[in-house]
Design a protein around this motif. Structure first.
Motif, PDB file in Angstrom:
ATOM      1  N   ARG A  39      33.205  38.531  37.248  1.00  0.00           N
ATOM      2  CA  ARG A  39      32.540  37.651  38.215  1.00  0.00           C
ATOM      3  C   ARG A  39      31.162  37.229  37.698  1.00  0.00           C
ATOM      4  O   ARG A  39      30.753  36.064  37.817  1.00  0.00           O
ATOM      5  CB  ARG A  39      32.384  38.359  39.573  1.00  0.00           C
ATOM      6  CG  ARG A  39      33.702  38.503  40.324  1.00  0.00           C
ATOM      7  CD  ARG A  39      33.581  39.385  41.555  1.00  0.00           C
ATOM      8  NE  ARG A  39      34.844  39.457  42.262  1.00  0.00           N
ATOM      9  CZ  ARG A  39      35.200  38.665  43.280  1.00  0.00           C
ATOM     10  NH1 ARG A  39      34.359  37.767  43.752  1.00  0.00           N
ATOM     11  NH2 ARG A  39      36.381  38.785  43.845  1.00  0.00           N
ATOM     12  N   LEU A  43      29.721  33.547  36.916  1.00  0.00           N
ATOM     13  CA  LEU A  43      28.508  33.075  37.592  1.00  0.00           C
ATOM     14  C   LEU A  43      27.451  32.650  36.570  1.00  0.00           C
ATOM     15  O   LEU A  43      26.798  31.607  36.717  1.00  0.00           O
ATOM     16  CB  LEU A  43      27.969  34.222  38.452  1.00  0.00           C
ATOM     17  CG  LEU A  43      26.928  33.871  39.488  1.00  0.00           C
ATOM     18  CD1 LEU A  43      27.468  32.857  40.470  1.00  0.00           C
ATOM     19  CD2 LEU A  43      26.488  35.133  40.230  1.00  0.00           C
ATOM     20  N   ARG A  46      28.309  29.333  35.215  1.00  0.00           N
ATOM     21  CA  ARG A  46      27.988  28.237  36.139  1.00  0.00           C
ATOM     22  C   ARG A  46      26.492  27.950  36.131  1.00  0.00           C
ATOM     23  O   ARG A  46      26.063  26.815  36.083  1.00  0.00           O
ATOM     24  CB  ARG A  46      28.471  28.593  37.543  1.00  0.00           C
ATOM     25  CG  ARG A  46      28.980  27.362  38.267  1.00  0.00           C
ATOM     26  CD  ARG A  46      29.407  27.640  39.673  1.00  0.00           C
ATOM     27  NE  ARG A  46      28.347  28.195  40.476  1.00  0.00           N
ATOM     28  CZ  ARG A  46      28.535  29.100  41.438  1.00  0.00           C
ATOM     29  NH1 ARG A  46      29.741  29.550  41.675  1.00  0.00           N
ATOM     30  NH2 ARG A  46      27.522  29.539  42.140  1.00  0.00           N
ATOM     31  N   LYS A  47      25.691  29.027  36.149  1.00  0.00           N
ATOM     32  CA  LYS A  47      24.238  28.839  36.207  1.00  0.00           C
ATOM     33  C   LYS A  47      23.710  28.198  34.922  1.00  0.00           C
ATOM     34  O   LYS A  47      22.734  27.472  34.945  1.00  0.00           O
ATOM     35  CB  LYS A  47      23.536  30.178  36.435  1.00  0.00           C
ATOM     36  CG  LYS A  47      23.698  30.690  37.868  1.00  0.00           C
ATOM     37  CD  LYS A  47      22.892  31.950  38.066  1.00  0.00           C
ATOM     38  CE  LYS A  47      23.179  32.607  39.409  1.00  0.00           C
ATOM     39  NZ  LYS A  47      22.644  31.873  40.556  1.00  0.00           N
ATOM     40  N   VAL A  86      22.189  38.740  42.941  1.00  0.00           N
ATOM     41  CA  VAL A  86      23.411  37.926  43.084  1.00  0.00           C
ATOM     42  C   VAL A  86      24.482  38.663  43.889  1.00  0.00           C
ATOM     43  O   VAL A  86      25.668  38.326  43.824  1.00  0.00           O
ATOM     44  CB  VAL A  86      23.973  37.512  41.696  1.00  0.00           C
ATOM     45  CG1 VAL A  86      23.032  36.571  40.971  1.00  0.00           C
ATOM     46  CG2 VAL A  86      24.284  38.737  40.835  1.00  0.00           C
ATOM     47  N   GLU A  89      26.417  36.279  46.079  1.00  0.00           N
ATOM     48  CA  GLU A  89      27.012  35.190  45.306  1.00  0.00           C
ATOM     49  C   GLU A  89      28.240  35.635  44.513  1.00  0.00           C
ATOM     50  O   GLU A  89      29.219  34.893  44.422  1.00  0.00           O
ATOM     51  CB  GLU A  89      25.958  34.664  44.331  1.00  0.00           C
ATOM     52  CG  GLU A  89      25.804  33.171  44.368  1.00  0.00           C
ATOM     53  CD  GLU A  89      24.706  32.719  43.432  1.00  0.00           C
ATOM     54  OE1 GLU A  89      23.702  33.447  43.270  1.00  0.00           O
ATOM     55  OE2 GLU A  89      24.878  31.639  42.860  1.00  0.00           O
ATOM     56  N   ILE A  90      28.202  36.843  43.946  1.00  0.00           N
ATOM     57  CA  ILE A  90      29.357  37.214  43.121  1.00  0.00           C
ATOM     58  C   ILE A  90      30.598  37.501  43.964  1.00  0.00           C
ATOM     59  O   ILE A  90      31.697  37.542  43.447  1.00  0.00           O
ATOM     60  CB  ILE A  90      29.100  38.401  42.155  1.00  0.00           C
ATOM     61  CG1 ILE A  90      28.934  39.716  42.878  1.00  0.00           C
ATOM     62  CG2 ILE A  90      27.994  38.135  41.182  1.00  0.00           C
ATOM     63  CD1 ILE A  90      29.294  40.879  41.950  1.00  0.00           C
ATOM     64  N   ARG A  92      31.664  35.618  46.455  1.00  0.00           N
ATOM     65  CA  ARG A  92      32.267  34.394  46.999  1.00  0.00           C
ATOM     66  C   ARG A  92      33.616  34.132  46.348  1.00  0.00           C
ATOM     67  O   ARG A  92      33.826  34.466  45.183  1.00  0.00           O
ATOM     68  CB  ARG A  92      31.355  33.189  46.737  1.00  0.00           C
ATOM     69  CG  ARG A  92      30.097  33.219  47.553  1.00  0.00           C
ATOM     70  CD  ARG A  92      29.339  31.921  47.484  1.00  0.00           C
ATOM     71  NE  ARG A  92      28.038  32.084  48.114  1.00  0.00           N
ATOM     72  CZ  ARG A  92      27.832  32.099  49.427  1.00  0.00           C
ATOM     73  NH1 ARG A  92      28.843  31.925  50.254  1.00  0.00           N
ATOM     74  NH2 ARG A  92      26.628  32.288  49.912  1.00  0.00           N
ATOM     75  N   THR A  95      33.512  32.308  43.094  1.00  0.00           N
ATOM     76  CA  THR A  95      33.166  33.126  41.926  1.00  0.00           C
ATOM     77  C   THR A  95      34.390  33.932  41.481  1.00  0.00           C
ATOM     78  O   THR A  95      34.633  34.096  40.285  1.00  0.00           O
ATOM     79  CB  THR A  95      31.987  34.075  42.243  1.00  0.00           C
ATOM     80  OG1 THR A  95      30.961  33.330  42.895  1.00  0.00           O
ATOM     81  CG2 THR A  95      31.424  34.694  40.978  1.00  0.00           C
ATOM     82  N   ILE A 166      30.342  35.437  55.144  1.00  0.00           N
ATOM     83  CA  ILE A 166      30.951  34.338  54.397  1.00  0.00           C
ATOM     84  C   ILE A 166      32.183  33.867  55.171  1.00  0.00           C
ATOM     85  O   ILE A 166      33.088  34.648  55.463  1.00  0.00           O
ATOM     86  CB  ILE A 166      31.358  34.794  52.970  1.00  0.00           C
ATOM     87  CG1 ILE A 166      30.125  35.290  52.202  1.00  0.00           C
ATOM     88  CG2 ILE A 166      32.047  33.657  52.212  1.00  0.00           C
ATOM     89  CD1 ILE A 166      30.414  35.897  50.832  1.00  0.00           C
TER      90      ILE A 166
END
Ligand code: DC
Length: 222
Positions: A39, A43, A46-47, A86, A89-90, A92, A95, A166
């Motif tokens: 993950r 991520l 993507r960043k 994160v 975020e990880i 989601r 991800t 979420i």
């Protein structure tokens, strides 16, 4: 003296993460959440604007991941990537989807191999993933393949994400889980499958405590 490794593999939503954490706590062992590494690679890509078909750059990202696994005072996880929190975020689905894609790339898997093996430290390790028993820790003392019906896994994942604030529909989640299962099972490198010497544990309809205790019973047989 070799360090005991408990390998817990299985599909998305089978409860591996929760069970691995409980078992590690009960035994006072280290915990490896290998899915988090995939993950984090997705991520990070993507960043940094790395495309998912640029295999060489993805492998380099995986090798160089600057990650810190922490926990809050209540025991819940906190994960840092390049000093950025994160944790949410990880988890989601997007991800997870990216993780499943980067995880099908051989060079990415190789880049993460030594990092994963580095978690094998005294007094012991509980390793959670898809290929812990088959590839990363082939001589693990206990290998468990944790499953649950697709409906139950989607329901659990839905609750887990909802608890984290979420919002995602159950139907969409079921489709995602089916897609991800297919990709993880059918890929040519390190596909999701039980190790030949793994014990299969179907957690459908079982409580977290019941599953944790079964695993601890198996560990006690060592
Ligand atoms: O367990 P998870 O949902 O956090 O895993 C995210 C993705 O990473 C999953 O779709 C498959 C991949 N993965 C893998 O290929 N090998 C592992 N050992 C762990 C995860």
């Amino acid at each position: 003296m070799s360090v005991p490794v408990i390998a817990i593999d299985g599909p998305s939503g089978s409860g591996k993460g929760t069970i691995a954490r409980r078992v590690a706590e009960a035994l006072g062992y280290h915990l490896l959440d290998s899915g988090a590494l995939y993950r984090l690679t997705a991520l990070s890509a993507r960043k940094q604007g790395v495309q998912f078909d640029d295999e060489a750059s993805l492998a380099e990202l995986a090798r160089a991941l600057d990650v810190r696994f922490d926990s809050n005072s209540d025991g819940s996880e906190r994960i840092w990537l390049d000093n950025e929190d994160v944790t949410l975020e990880i988890r989601r689905e997007s991800t997870g989807e990216g993780a499943s894609m980067v995880a099908s790339i051989q060079s990415v898997r190789e880049a993460l191999l030594e990092r994963q093996r580095g978690f094998e430290q005294a007094p012991g390790l509980v390793a959670d993933g898809r290929d812990m028993g088959t590839h990363v820790f082939p001589s693990a003392a206990v290998k468990i393949f944790l499953t649950a019906s697709a409906e139950e896994r989607a329901r659990r994942r839905h609750k887990q994400l909802k608890d984290k604030g979420i919002d995602v529909s159950l139907a969409a989640l079921s489709r995602d889980i089916e897609d991800r299962d297919r990709r993880d099972t059918e890929r040519s490198v390190a596909p999701l499958r039980p190790a030949e010497d793994a014990r299969i544990l179907d957690s459908s309809g079982l409580s977290i405590e019941a599953v944790t205790n079964t695993v601890l019973d198996w560990v006690a047989e060592l």
